[in-house]
Design an enzyme around this catalytic site. Sequence first.
Site, PDB file in Angstrom:
ATOM      1  N   VAL A 175       2.399   0.917   0.247  1.00 50.04           N
ATOM      2  CA  VAL A 175       1.336   0.398  -0.623  1.00 50.04           C
ATOM      3  C   VAL A 175       1.903  -0.600  -1.643  1.00 50.04           C
ATOM      4  CG1 VAL A 175      -0.495   0.995  -2.261  1.00 50.04           C
ATOM      5  CG2 VAL A 175      -0.029   2.502  -0.324  1.00 50.04           C
ATOM      6  N   LYS A 212      -2.871   9.963  -5.292  1.00 46.95           N
ATOM      7  CA  LYS A 212      -3.906  11.011  -5.462  1.00 46.95           C
ATOM      8  C   LYS A 212      -3.318  12.333  -5.921  1.00 46.95           C
ATOM      9  CE  LYS A 212      -2.903  10.341  -0.974  1.00 46.95           C
ATOM     10  NZ  LYS A 212      -2.688   9.054  -0.363  1.00 46.95           N
ATOM     11  N   ILE A 217     -11.767   1.566   0.411  1.00 41.39           N
ATOM     12  CA  ILE A 217     -13.211   1.736   0.182  1.00 41.39           C
ATOM     13  C   ILE A 217     -13.460   1.874  -1.318  1.00 41.39           C
ATOM     14  CG2 ILE A 217     -15.240   3.165   0.668  1.00 41.39           C
ATOM     15  CD1 ILE A 217     -13.656   4.403   2.997  1.00 41.39           C
ATOM     16  N   GLY A 238       2.204   5.823  12.860  1.00 35.82           N
ATOM     17  CA  GLY A 238       2.512   5.708  11.430  1.00 35.82           C
ATOM     18  C   GLY A 238       1.361   6.058  10.512  1.00 35.82           C
ATOM     19  N   LYS A 252      -8.293  14.550  -2.908  1.00 39.10           N
ATOM     20  CA  LYS A 252      -9.300  13.484  -3.036  1.00 39.10           C
ATOM     21  C   LYS A 252     -10.655  14.049  -3.461  1.00 39.10           C
ATOM     22  CE  LYS A 252      -6.875  10.560   0.300  1.00 39.10           C
ATOM     23  NZ  LYS A 252      -6.715  10.265   1.729  1.00 39.10           N
TER      24      LYS A 252
END
Length: 412
Positions: A12, A100, A131, A182, A200
């Site tokens: 990320v 998270k 999203i 992955g 989440k």
Amino acid sequence: MISVAIMGHGVVGSGVAEILYTHKQKLFAAIGEEINVKHILDLRDFPDSPFADRFTKDYKDIVNDIEVRVVVETMGGLHPAYEFVKECLSCGKSVVTSNKELVAAYGAELLAIASEQNANFLFEASVGGGIPIIRPINQCLVANNVSEIAGILNGTTNFILTKMIHEGMGFDEALKLAQELGYAERNPEADVEGYDACRKICILASLAFGKHIYPDAVHTEGITKITAADVEYANAWGGVIKLIGSVKKLDKDTIDIIVAPMFVPNNSQLANIDDVFNGIMVRGDCTGDVVFYGKGAGKLPTASAVVADIVDSIKHLKSRKYLSWADSDNSSVLPYPQSVRAMFVRGVAEAPEAAYHNARDLFGDIHIQTRENAPEKEIAFITEPLALSEFEEKCRQLEGIEIGSVIRIGDL
Ligand code: HSE
């Protein structure tokens, strides 16, 4: 020019650096200022990065740099992410994270520090990857009393279940493929045992209901026990098995929150969300159901949400965005044995007719579920909705059946 720093150059974090580099003009147009990536914290070297000269191995280079106004945390895990984020917020920097685990464990505390410092702590990427879901709940749906949120919150398990449903793969084979592609987290346990989805749904519940819900208060089941036979029964019933994170407001002080595989009817908006996609339904009293769908994981989708938070932080350097929830002792969480749902039961009985008779005596009205080519002694039925404690007690009394699977029926 606004200086930012990125802590963690993994999937990320490198995606965030990439977007800040490739979308420089687009972002300049949005903010009216250039975003300068001043430091990137990582223990490894990245000589081919366009930011190769900005790497550091010492987080103090970021904390002590007063020019850095926004810090991105994409290291993952709880420690040292928690300590680094806390220190950055405490010295007045805004922090943006995709982590998270961190938000689910320390969100209330970190939001309180951000508030004291008039800084922002934003985490759009922590749920649903690319999203938009945190900002919509916090801003766009703010006029609503939210009564329920339910969703497919983990891409890896959704990929595995999709392969089991549509290609007839077994769980182990589908997991292996997910790992080869992955999708799975470093530790696949977090995905397949439901812990990732649990974090989440805790973040969404905390946001929607204003009190921190900690993961250890949430009953969590993964998908490791789901078999091809269960998938076939769901199909014969008219649905699919999905790993669902769900939270419902029962009254002003009580929520029913759970992560578990559920039978989802084919006419539900969540039934056709396949592969690594996520889908989240939010039920508002003004809007009715609003459904969010898209890529819940992956480098650029997740980095896109992080970059949006960077932009938002930069636009709110002087006026803090209102994003907050109170700490809590989890007392608003309904003890899970009291949670009411209809249940699917699959098992083996030496005398199936007698077994169904026993099941009717105990559970009352049951729906006997068949599937094609079922083994001779296999039985399956669905109960009416009942509290889990009652269900478990009746199962203990149920004679003549060796129970193989128990799966909740989702009212979705
Ligand atoms: N392992 C997670 C998933 C990544 O599969 O959804 C995104 O949180």
